[in-house]
Design an enzyme around this catalytic site. Structure first.
Site, PDB file in Angstrom:
ATOM      1  N   THR A   1       0.831  -1.207   0.000  1.00 54.24           N
ATOM      2  CA  THR A   1       0.000   0.000   0.000  1.00 54.24           C
ATOM      3  C   THR A   1       0.861   1.251   0.000  1.00 54.24           C
ATOM      4  O   THR A   1       0.587   2.213  -0.735  1.00 54.24           O
ATOM      5  CB  THR A   1      -0.913   0.013   1.237  1.00 54.24           C
ATOM      6  N   THR A   2       1.929   1.257   0.802  1.00 52.49           N
ATOM      7  CA  THR A   2       2.818   2.411   0.856  1.00 52.49           C
ATOM      8  C   THR A   2       3.534   2.616  -0.464  1.00 52.49           C
ATOM      9  O   THR A   2       3.930   3.734  -0.803  1.00 52.49           O
ATOM     10  CB  THR A   2       3.842   2.240   1.998  1.00 52.49           C
TER      11      THR A   2
ATOM     12  N   TYR B   1     -13.224  -4.110  -0.868  1.00 54.35           N
ATOM     13  CA  TYR B   1     -14.424  -3.606  -1.540  1.00 54.35           C
ATOM     14  C   TYR B   1     -15.518  -4.658  -1.699  1.00 54.35           C
ATOM     15  O   TYR B   1     -16.672  -4.403  -1.366  1.00 54.35           O
ATOM     16  CB  TYR B   1     -14.109  -2.979  -2.907  1.00 54.35           C
TER      17      TYR B   1
ATOM     18  N   TYR C   1      -2.183 -10.110   5.209  1.00 53.82           N
ATOM     19  CA  TYR C   1      -2.162  -8.686   5.561  1.00 53.82           C
ATOM     20  C   TYR C   1      -3.580  -8.268   5.906  1.00 53.82           C
ATOM     21  O   TYR C   1      -4.464  -8.224   5.042  1.00 53.82           O
ATOM     22  CB  TYR C   1      -1.605  -7.887   4.386  1.00 53.82           C
TER      23      TYR C   1
ATOM     24  N   ARG D   1      -8.460   0.129   5.804  1.00 52.49           N
ATOM     25  CA  ARG D   1      -8.382   0.430   4.365  1.00 52.49           C
ATOM     26  C   ARG D   1      -9.303  -0.456   3.528  1.00 52.49           C
ATOM     27  O   ARG D   1      -9.774  -0.029   2.475  1.00 52.49           O
ATOM     28  CB  ARG D   1      -6.942   0.269   3.860  1.00 52.49           C
TER      29      ARG D   1
ATOM     30  N   LYS E   1       0.677  -9.803   8.713  1.00 47.71           N
ATOM     31  CA  LYS E   1       0.849  -8.389   9.069  1.00 47.71           C
ATOM     32  C   LYS E   1      -0.485  -7.932   9.647  1.00 47.71           C
ATOM     33  O   LYS E   1      -1.474  -7.815   8.931  1.00 47.71           O
ATOM     34  CB  LYS E   1       1.224  -7.565   7.838  1.00 47.71           C
TER      35      LYS E   1
ATOM     36  N   ILE F   1       6.258  -4.361   9.787  1.00 45.99           N
ATOM     37  CA  ILE F   1       6.270  -3.941   8.380  1.00 45.99           C
ATOM     38  C   ILE F   1       5.887  -2.477   8.398  1.00 45.99           C
ATOM     39  O   ILE F   1       4.743  -2.112   8.637  1.00 45.99           O
ATOM     40  CB  ILE F   1       5.339  -4.811   7.530  1.00 45.99           C
TER      41      ILE F   1
END
Length: 291
Positions: A44-45, A107, A133, A138, A161, A203
């Site tokens: 994502t980052t 989503y 993750y 998010r 994560k 992370i």
């Protein structure tokens, strides 16, 4: 397996949003020189939502080439379609990634059974190690501890994560699965608490700009030196907060530009850090001698 400070690496870009290979090379060397224990590429980052599939794999490939086996490279390769996650995972392994990071499908909001079947299908199709993750803030999907426990029985699902920031949640997962999978923090402000519970590292967004401090904090925590690890975490706390003053990776990319490591390029729909936050981030960087 993997442990310590694993940087959720930004994807450097020029001002027009095109990828910046020279800056990527600088960042990789910056992390290796400063003790980062592993690189997570195109999570994502790393702005995975706005990279094309070809760019996504190209960044992983180039990161693997630049790292040249010196530390592990974990590839963001999740998706909200199981077939897409399998394709990305295969492609990441083909270009040399050591493992993949598999985000919960976003989503479409699958059930817990759907989450189990999704991750099991990826693990069956692609034989490399996979790290789950969970980031419900998010994705609007929460991978519950009982589902993680089921997934821990799959041999090549080796970690999670956990980014809820809830120490009780992390403790529950570690109690259920700690002998079968590693648990990593995905929330810098609570990472040390998770490590003290038996987690194997972080992370990290903060590691982008403070790699040595994050490495030292994580390893001291893993080794059980609570006082020394806490002293570093206390020093980093303003930086943790500053790097989330707006949606990540907006602040961290601006910080890296201030440090002279890359241009302040970012892709729509994200926009550069608002000017009212500039001094907040600068002060946090000065506090750790990064400026």
């Amino acid at each position: 397996m993997y442990q310590g400070s694993m940087v959720a690496l930004v994807t450097p870009m020029h001002g027009d949003g095109s990828l910046d290979d020279a800056a990527l090379a600088r960042l990789v060397e910056f992390h290796i020189e400063n003790g980062t224990d592993a690189i997570v590429s195109v999570g994502t980052t790393g702005e995975s939502p706005t990279l094309s599939p070809g760019e996504h794999i190209d960044v992983i490939r180039r990161t693997v080439e630049l790292v040249a086996g010196r530390i592990p490279v974990l590839a963001g390769a999740g998706g909200n379609a199981t077939t897409e996650a399998i394709e990305l995972a295969r492609a990441a392994v083909d270009v040399g990634a050591d493992a993949t990071l598999q985000v919960t499908p976003y989503y479409n909001k699958p059930t817990q059974e759907g989450l189990y079947r999704h991750f099991a299908a990826v693990a069956e199709a692609v034989s490399c190690p996979h790290i789950l993750y969970n980031v419900p803030g998010r994705t609007s999907v929460d991978l519950l501890p009982e589902t993680v426990e089921r997934l821990a029985a799959i041999e090549n699902i080796v970690g999670i994560k956990e980014a809820t920031g809830d120490p009780a949640r992390a403790r529950d997962i570690i109690e259920r699965c700690g002998d079968r999978m590693a648990v990593y923090s995905g929330e810098d402000p609570t990472a040390l608490d998770l490590i003290f519970e038996g987690g194997r590292g972080d992370i990290s967004v903060t590691a982008n700009v403070a790699p040595r401090l994050m490495h030292d904090m994580c390893m001291l925590g893993i080794q059980g030196d609570r006082e020394a690890a806490q002293a570093i975490d206390d020093r980093l706390r303003p930086l943790h907060a500053a790097l989330f003053c707006q949606t990540s990776p907006i602040p961290v990319k601006w910080a890296l530009a201030e440090m002279g490591l890359m241009e302040p390029g970012i892709r729509l729909p994200l926009v550069p850090l608002e000017e009212r936050y500039h001094e907040t981030v600068r002060e946090a960087l000065r506090a750790i001698d990064a400026l």
